[in-house]
Design an enzyme around this catalytic site. Structure first.
Site, PDB file in Angstrom:
ATOM      1  N   ASP A   1       1.218  -7.689   2.394  1.00  0.00           N
ATOM      2  CA  ASP A   1       1.289  -6.257   2.085  1.00  0.00           C
ATOM      3  C   ASP A   1       2.740  -5.783   1.896  1.00  0.00           C
ATOM      4  O   ASP A   1       3.286  -5.072   2.728  1.00  0.00           O
ATOM      5  CB  ASP A   1       0.602  -5.476   3.216  1.00  0.00           C
ATOM      6  CG  ASP A   1       0.292  -4.035   2.833  1.00  0.00           C
ATOM      7  OD1 ASP A   1       0.864  -3.548   1.845  1.00  0.00           O
ATOM      8  OD2 ASP A   1      -0.509  -3.399   3.538  1.00  0.00           O
TER       9      ASP A   1
ATOM     10  N   HIS B   1       0.820  -1.217   0.000  1.00  0.00           N
ATOM     11  CA  HIS B   1       0.000   0.000   0.000  1.00  0.00           C
ATOM     12  C   HIS B   1       0.852   1.265   0.000  1.00  0.00           C
ATOM     13  O   HIS B   1       0.361   2.337  -0.318  1.00  0.00           O
ATOM     14  CB  HIS B   1      -1.051  -0.017   1.122  1.00  0.00           C
ATOM     15  CG  HIS B   1      -0.572   0.312   2.499  1.00  0.00           C
ATOM     16  ND1 HIS B   1      -0.280  -0.642   3.448  1.00  0.00           N
ATOM     17  CD2 HIS B   1      -0.346   1.497   3.103  1.00  0.00           C
ATOM     18  CE1 HIS B   1       0.089  -0.055   4.574  1.00  0.00           C
ATOM     19  NE2 HIS B   1       0.060   1.239   4.393  1.00  0.00           N
TER      20      HIS B   1
ATOM     21  N   SER C   1       3.932   2.286   8.424  1.00  0.00           N
ATOM     22  CA  SER C   1       3.748   1.272   7.405  1.00  0.00           C
ATOM     23  C   SER C   1       5.054   1.062   6.666  1.00  0.00           C
ATOM     24  O   SER C   1       5.717   2.015   6.292  1.00  0.00           O
ATOM     25  CB  SER C   1       2.668   1.690   6.421  1.00  0.00           C
ATOM     26  OG  SER C   1       1.436   1.330   6.932  1.00  0.00           O
TER      27      SER C   1
HETATM   28  N1  ARG Z   1      -4.671   0.579   7.527  1.00  0.00           N
HETATM   29  C1  ARG Z   1      -3.357   0.532   7.006  1.00  0.00           C
HETATM   30  C2  ARG Z   1      -2.669   1.913   7.113  1.00  0.00           C
HETATM   31  O1  ARG Z   1      -3.210   2.836   7.656  1.00  0.00           O
HETATM   32  C3  ARG Z   1      -3.320  -0.028   5.620  1.00  0.00           C
HETATM   33  C4  ARG Z   1      -4.002   0.772   4.593  1.00  0.00           C
HETATM   34  C5  ARG Z   1      -3.937   0.262   3.190  1.00  0.00           C
HETATM   35  N2  ARG Z   1      -4.955  -0.710   2.886  1.00  0.00           N
HETATM   36  C6  ARG Z   1      -6.237  -0.416   2.496  1.00  0.00           C
HETATM   37  N3  ARG Z   1      -7.082  -1.389   2.329  1.00  0.00           N
HETATM   38  N4  ARG Z   1      -6.661   0.791   2.297  1.00  0.00           N
HETATM   39  O2  ARG Z   1      -2.104   2.492   6.258  1.00  0.00           O
HETATM   40  N1  ASP Z   2      -1.259   1.393   7.933  1.00  0.00           N
HETATM   41  C1  ASP Z   2      -0.557   2.480   8.577  1.00  0.00           C
HETATM   42  C2  ASP Z   2       0.467   3.157   7.666  1.00  0.00           C
HETATM   43  O1  ASP Z   2       0.269   3.280   6.490  1.00  0.00           O
HETATM   44  C3  ASP Z   2       0.055   2.051   9.854  1.00  0.00           C
HETATM   45  C4  ASP Z   2      -0.901   2.245  10.984  1.00  0.00           C
HETATM   46  O2  ASP Z   2      -1.620   3.236  10.973  1.00  0.00           O
HETATM   47  O3  ASP Z   2      -0.876   1.410  11.880  1.00  0.00           O
HETATM   48  O4  ASP Z   2       1.408   3.773   8.081  1.00  0.00           O
END
Ligand code: ARG
Ligand code: ASP
Length: 727
Positions: free
Chosen positions: A219, A83, A645
């Site tokens: 990921d 991502h 991330s």
């Molecule tokens: N929640 C994670 C972070 O804040 C992964 C986000 C990417 N994945 C998604 N399905 N949008 O970045």
């Molecule tokens: N998914 C998040 C990122 O992109 C990490 C988090 O918020 O825990 O940095």
């Protein structure tokens, strides 16, 4: 109150009993090092951060300013999340060559794809410059005067601190203006795409599983840093060479088990762990609900079009993921804050602090802070709400409004700084818009515009609405704008922005898209921003004093860590499951079995590539499986946030064991309140990454670059040897 009673309150509500913490890597010696050693770490603080010798920090660059990455070979091979590389993977994708859908693997360096604009920034050195930055600041000064002086001092530090010509000095504040650190950094600009799994692996579970445990997502994506012939940063050039790092992370093939030590090293973006209870109440009751409602509407519309049209699906994939990500996070966050009673806990901490202030006779210095927080937060609430509506509508979710707003800023630039600044900014904008319009759908944007305009007119407090919005015919306005505005395709915007400043401004004034944004922005800048900014300045001054009081009056061994500010931090903990509700316990490790259990053939979130199913059926896991199973994800007690991330999860010896990418639903409130019982970070098991690269993609060329180690098995072997010797 009796002294004994006071002492009791203080001890029973230690100001910051919560664990968690994101620590400054140059300051780990002492409390952190001891804590890490007690958790099982076998390294020293100097193995993590060292200015004179290579250390872990030399393998952990900031990826494109927003994510973290790590160098995993001596040829600059860089690992980060899928991502995090998503928009790069997307930008190389077409309907014919859809790397988002099918994955991409460079089987030789020649096939690696350049990404203009993408950066990787290393930390060369960190220094405490608090004294220099605080020079000349006195209590008698106003907040604005203090801020101005601080800015001047920072500029001096940046200018005068030693660095090489290709490096850059940056100063960042810690503890809300109580500490300042200088970062000397080095930014590489030729970063090429090396590999990415298909989204059905790299984004498996998509938005349904996002922020959720148990998780089964691979990921990750791979890039490579290129440097000039002297191994220094350079703009993209075909004959640049792979970067030779000062350090790269060896990779452990031994995996993790519950209670193993873990260290996560990266660039957490923003946290607010020391807000007063009233601010948390506003997040739960005012800010999050407004943001969520706006995005509910935007996402529902985008989703409808993406499902119906594969072209729109590619165009909107990255935008949709970005909008959906925080939309979902805010929901989990509000739930978590409520469930863990963050407001109640903060109130207890506030009473404990008040008791301490009184006990130590510090009323004059600190007695005003909490009452003034009450006052300012109450005053600022409607302004905050109006601001959120403005940002979410005009800047974040409607592309036409964003583009029109950027043109509105051109006008401001011209008025404030003249023709040359206008030209530079305009040329820059026109260049950026070309890429933006590649992924633009007028139909999608039009529907989002109409929906959000209505929500905006209803949600913004009446006194802050532009007059014409009080009787709004959204439908008619939308039809007019999406028919007559130039902001609906690249050629017409480009044309609109052509000419000298006066000409452009005149053309802008006749554009209906510009007209509406101008009304919204004028209302915001006249009625909301001045008061909001003045209150914000007072609040940030208070927050600095509050922090100072906490640092001064908390017990000596209190673990008070600075809020995240996109600088390099260490967080540590152990591999651990958790219990989200009564009678349910989540184990800390998931396996490929879970992918197969979630598999929904043809589904856009839960489809699984046939090749992965075949490998599963054959249990063909090579050296990456464990006891006949393929590990996928694991969770731990490391305190992370957005920006972490792509961060490496590192074992007790400094080897890579995983790749951070998310947090669990019940614990997403950790940006405001870290609950040790519920807050967990989610990591990809590094063995799953290698399995996909090797067995799924067949990219043996990449595996050959890595340094694979067996720290646990090595130890077992030497134990066996010793036993033999003893016999
Ligand atoms: N929640 C994670 C972070 O804040 C992964 C986000 C990417 N994945 C998604 N399905 N949008 O970045
Ligand atoms: N998914 C998040 C990122 O992109 C990490 C988090 O918020 O825990 O940095």
């Amino acid at each position: 109150m009796k002294l004994l009673q006071l002492l009791f309150i203080f001890l029973s509500f230690p100001l910051f009993a919560q664990q968690g913490g994101m620590w400054i890597p140059s300051l780990l010696e002492g409390m952190n090092e001891t804590e890490m050693t007690n958790l099982g770490m076998k390294m020293s603080a100097a193995d993590i951060y060292n200015v004179n010798n290579a250390s872990l920090k030399d393998a952990v660059p900031h990826f494109n300013g927003g994510c973290t990455s790590e160098v995993i070979s001596n040829q600059g091979l860089l690992l980060t999340n899928h991502h995090c590389g998503y928009s790069q993977i997307q930008s190389h994708s077409t309907l014919e060559n859809d790397y988002l859908q099918d994955g991409f693997w460079a089987m030789s360096k020649k096939e690696e794809l350049p990404n203009p604009g993408v950066t990787a920034t290393f930390i060369v050195r960190i220094e405490d410059v608090t004294t220099q930055v605080m020079t000349g600041i006195t209590d008698a000064m106003t907040e604005a005067a203090k801020q101005k002086k601080v800015e001047e001092n920072i500029a001096l530090v940046v200018q005068n601190s030693k660095k090489e010509s290709w490096q850059e000095n940056r100063v960042r504040t810690f503890y809300e203006g109580n500490q300042y650190m200088l970062f000397v950094v080095e930014t590489f600009k030729d970063i090429r795409l090396v590999g990415a799994p298909p989204s059905s692996i790299g984004k498996f579970g998509s938005d349904t599983d996002n922020w959720i445990w148990p998780r089964h997502t691979g990921d990750f994506s791979l890039f490579r840093i290129y440097a000039d012939k002297n191994n220094r940063p350079a703009e993209y050039a075909e004959d640049n060479v792979p970067y030779t790092p000062k350090h790269f992370l060896p990779i452990s093939l031994d995996g993790v088990t519950e209670n193993d030590f873990t260290l996560v090293f990266g660039y957490p973006g923003t946290t607010d762990e020391y807000l007063p209870s009233i601010a948390i109440e506003q997040v739960i009751n005012t800010v999050n609900p407004a943001r969520i409602a706006i995005r509910d509407a935007a996402l529902a519309i985008q989703d409808k079009y993406m499902r119906a049209d594969p072209q729109i699906k590619i165009q909107y994939a990255s935008k949709f993921a970005r909008i959906a990500n925080y939309w979902k996070k805010w929901q989990g966050e509000s739930l978590g804050l409520t469930k863990s009673d963050a407001v109640g806990i903060k109130k207890q901490q506030e009473s404990a602090l008040t008791a301490q202030i009184n006990k130590q006779g510090k009323q004059k210095e600190y007695g005003h802070i909490l009452p003034q927080f009450e006052k300012y937060y109450t005053e600022i609430e409607p302004y905050t709400l109006a601001r959120e509506y403005f940002l979410e509508t005009a800047l974040r979710n409607v592309e036409l409004l964003r583009t029109a707003f950027q043109s509105y800023q051109l006008k401001k630039v011209y008025e404030a700084r003249g023709a040359q600044s206008f030209e530079d900014r305009r040329n820059n904008l026109v260049e950026r818009l070309e890429g933006q319009f590649k992924d633009y759908s007028k139909q999608v944007d039009k529907d989002v515009f109409e929906a959000l305009l209505t929500i905006y007119a209803e949600g913004v407090p009446q006194e802050f609405l532009p007059d014409s919005f009080k009787t709004l015919n959204s439908k008619a306005i939308t039809e007019n704008i999406y028919k007559n505005s130039a902001f609906i395709d690249y050629a017409s915007v480009k044309n609109l922005l052509e000419g000298d400043a006066e000409t452009v401004l005149e053309k802008l004034n006749n554009d209906p898209g510009f007209a509406i944004v101008k009304e919204m922005a004028d209302a915001y800048y006249e009625k909301v921003a001045p008061k909001y900014e003045a209150l914000e300045l007072s609040i940030s001054g208070l927050q600095r004093d509050y922090m100072k009081a906490l640092l001064e009056l908390s017990p000596k061994d209190a673990r008070i860590f600075p809020n995240a500010n996109s600088t390099l931090r260490v967080t540590y903990g152990k591999v651990a499951g958790y219990s989200p509700v009564d009678a349910v316990y989540y184990e800390p490790l998931t396996h490929l079995e879970g992918v197969i259990q979630k598999y929904v053939p043809g589904d856009y979130e839960f489809d699984v590539p046939q090749k992965l199913i075949d490998l599963y059926n054959a249990k063909d896991y090579g050296q990456y499986g464990e006891n006949g199973k393929m590990p996928i994800n694991f969770i731990g007690t490391n305190h992370t946030t957005g920006g972490n991330s792509g961060s490496p999860a590192i074992d007790a010896h400094g080897n890579l064991i995983g790749l951070n990418f998310d947090r669990v639903w019940e614990g997403t409130m950790s940006d405001y309140y870290y609950d040790p019982a519920l807050s967990r970070n989610i990591m990809v098991d590094i063995r799953y990454v290698l399995f996909i690269v090797d067995k799924y993609a067949g990219a043996k060329n990449l595996i050959a670059e890595l340094k694979l180690v067996h720290p646990k098995k090595g130890k077992e072997k030497s134990k066996k040897k010793e036993k033999k010797k003893k016999k």
